[in-house]
Design a protein around this motif. Structure first.
Motif: not given
Length: 694
Positions: A373-378, A399-404, A410-412, A460-468
């Motif tokens: 399981l991978h659970a991400f609550d943005f 926050e930025d550390e959460d997105i990182e 996701l890279r894994e 929508q939160v991670p998809f709209e992140h400026e850097e990642y």
């Protein structure tokens, strides 16, 4: 005069005139051939021997519980009020005693036959009068004797009780007083009223159904009802029956009218049926033709009907390769979903149960001890917190550390996706005939092809992140497209279903779609699919009180209404604890569940790598050649890439391929799709500038 041919037989012929000297008129051609054989195809539907609630354990228990609950409540209600009832009856007992004396007097003296004797006297019918008089005399003697004996023995019995058992005498006296009190009551003011006030719901009849259909304003339907129906195709195909907690009516609609036309007018239909809109659910019948309507009318709105308990709430284990019950339809029948080999999209406005549904799917996955399981609550409120003990990767926040953290996870998954593709590619055809993960392969721990379920709430939160944002979108799109066959299931939930919040690459490839209440047609079709709103599948019809009720598309031929099982935070923690125990026994407690996070890898930089394989003297290179060079440069990252993989990877950076003139290895000149080196350098410049500004 020229001979003319008759018109085709499939048309009704009309007089045929030509431009010759004399008009040639042909006789009408019959279109119904009396010798045309019948299709000899018929369908039979057998009625059940026993009522549905007797053959279904859940319906039987529900009926029994309802009856027992009413009986118990009535006993308690009247038991508390028994002293009041007794006092009221005692007050009315004198009037009851008077009524008893009067009634006894009328009975003893045969007063009921007095009008007959009076009639004989008025008509001077001596013979009839004498006959009636003799009958009255016999009745009076017998009834008087019975009354006298009853009075003597009653008095004697009372004296006997007074001497030997006075307590029983008091009990009989009290009973007599209460009975006299009942006799002294008024019919319109009973002493003992009902404990449960029932509001009778009107039984569904054919006339009521036709009244409701006539009220929707469909011209063809209204015309068919006024003309009697049969000539226009409108008819009931079977009698109206009880179906669960409601009624079911099956009927053929007029020619050219479809069930979707009725579904669009659900509110006017409910008004015509005099039911709440939450009770009325028209739908097509997938087993019949396109004009068959199944109209189900519930006794109570769907959100007010008591739902059966979720079968997995207390016990049970899940196999993600098989259907799992997650909710109920309008009839309170179980509805199952198969999560494997599919990606999932859940959309709604806020506070309609989207996150609860996402958590329910993750709980289902948690009950399969093989699943990762991978659970991400943005949203960051910790709605997935109950799942922490069973999650391989878990994060709550934006926050930025959460997105990182999510990017590293996701890279894994991206690397795992490639590893799985290689493993399946290397398996013999006899073991993996369809080139996808099977239950047998998932059970083999040595292969590492266990199910992986990743849930992204408020995606929508991670998809709209400026850097990642672009990298996250690219990886998630790849998971949606290739993941299902490789045993990876991705769940995406958003309260703002639009092209920016839910990228087209994801929404277009998601198999399972769940749309709770939304506010308009674009959001509806973004979640359920193109033209679903036009087809009558409208999540805009749900009210704000219908939380947890959604349209489900992708499981079966047609979308259907489903109310998801309600599992609150406390119940979710209990289920997660049970899942943790199963995982410990199976040996699958990893990652976040044991305090380990993802490795902070930088990941392959596609822009830099493409620039490295495109020398400065090459203005443009074919995509297929770039893929081959990338495989040579980083085989662990680009193994198996083709030209379309390069196109997909560069798309998030705004780079589109164009036609490039070049030569093949054999020296033949060709025009193929390729990438301009200047576009790569410009994209790197923009990216670096954005990172510096951030």
């Amino acid at each position: 005069m020229t001979e003319t041919l008759p018109p085709p037989a499939h048309l009704r012929a009309v007089p045929d005139t030509t431009d010759t000297e004399e008009a040639a008129v042909t006789a009408p051609v019959a279109v119904d051939n009396p010798k045309l054989p019948e299709p000899k195809v018929s369908t039979e539907k057998r009625k059940p021997v026993l009522a549905g609630w007797l053959t279904n354990r859940r319906d039987f228990l529900s009926t029994a519980r309802h009856t027992a609950a009413n009986a118990g409540y009535a006993s308690l209600y009247h038991g508390v009020r028994a002293p009041v009832y007794a006092a009221r009856l005692a007050v009315m007992s004198p009037r009851g005693a008077c009524r008893f004396v009067v009634a006894t007097n009328r009975w003893v003296w045969d007063r009921e036959a007095a009008p007959l004797r009076d009639h004989a006297v008025r008509n001077e019918d001596v013979e009839e009068y004498m006959r009636l008089s003799r009958l009255r005399a016999g009745r009076v003697r017998l009834r008087g004797l019975v009354t006298l004996v009853a009075a003597v023995f009653g008095l004697a019995f009372a004296l006997w009780l007074y001497v030997l058992a006075p307590a029983y005498l008091y009990a009989f006296a009290a009973g007599g007083v209460l009975l006299l009190g009942l006799g002294g009551g008024e019919k319109d003011a009973p002493v003992i009223g009902p404990a449960v006030l029932k509001t009778e719901i009107q039984k569904l009849t054919g006339s009521i159904v036709l009244r409701g259909l006539d009220s929707i304003g469909n011209a063809k339907v209204s015309a068919a009802i006024k003309k009697g129906g049969d000539m226009n195709g409108l008819r009931f195909t079977s009698e109206i029956t009880r179906d669960g907690p409601g009624y079911r009516a099956d009927l053929d609609l007029p020619y050219g009218v479809t069930p979707e036309d009725i579904m669009e007018a659900r509110k006017p239909l409910a008004s015509g049926l005099r039911r709440k809109v939450g009770c009325v659910w028209p739908s097509p019948d997938p087993t019949e033709h396109e004009g068959r309507l199944v109209l189900w009318v519930g006794d109570k709105p769907m959100n007010e009907t008591t739902k059966p308990a979720w079968p997995l709430a207390k016990s049970g284990q899940v196999d993600l390769f098989k259907p799992v019950v997650f909710g109920n339809d309008q009839r309170m029948r179980d509805v199952a979903v198969t999560l494997m080999f599919a990606s999932v999209v859940v959309g709604s406005i806020p506070r309609m149960g989207k996150t609860f549904l996402m958590r329910l799917f993750l709980l289902i996955a948690a009950l399969d001890p093989r699943a990762e399981l991978h659970a991400f609550d943005f949203k960051g409120t910790g709605d997935f917190g109950a799942l922490e003990p069973v999650c391989h990767r878990y994060r709550a926040g934006e926050e930025d550390e959460d997105i990182e953290y999510v990017v590293y996870a996701l890279r894994e998954l991206k690397d795992e996706l490639r590893r799985r593709a290689k493993v399946i590619k290397g398996l013999p055809r006899s073991r993996c005939p369809e080139s996808k993960v099977t239950p047998e392969l998932a059970n083999d721990k040595a292969l590492g092809l266990h199910p992986i379920v990743a849930g992204f709430d408020e995606c929508q939160v991670p998809f709209e992140h400026e850097e990642y944002g672009k990298e996250i979108e690219a990886i998630c799109t790849d998971l949606v497209k290739r993941g299902p066959a490789l045993g990876i299931v991705a769940l995406f939930g958003t309260q703002r279903p639009d092209a920016k919040s839910l990228p087209t690459g994801i929404s277009a490839n998601a198999v399972l779609r769940f749309c709770l209440k939304v506010m308009g047609q674009p959001a509806n079709d973004m979640v359920l699919g193109t033209s679903m709103y036009k087809a009558g599948y409208r999540a805009t019809m749900f009210s704000r009180s219908e939380r947890g009720i959604c349209w489900m598309a992708g499981e079966g031929d047609d979308p259907r209404i489903v109310a998801s099982a309600f599992v609150d935070a406390v119940a979710a923690e209990q289920i997660a604890a049970r899942a943790r125990q199963m995982r410990e026994e199976y040996g699958n407690v990893t990652g976040h569940a044991i305090g380990q996070g993802p490795e902070k890898s930088t990941g392959a930089d596609i822009l830099t790598d493409v620039l490295d394989v495109m020398p400065a003297d090459e203005k443009a290179v074919w995509c297929e050649r770039i893929a081959a060079r990338l495989t040579t440069l980083r085989p662990e990252a680009y193994e198996g890439w083709k030209g379309e993989n390069v196109t997909t990877a560069l798309k998030p950076w705004g780079i589109k391929p164009g036609q490039v003139w070049g030569q093949t290895d054999a020296g033949e000149a060709k025009n193929r799709r390729g990438i301009d080196r200047a576009d790569i350098t410009a994209a790197i410049t923009r990216r670096d500038a954005d990172r510096a500004a951030a």
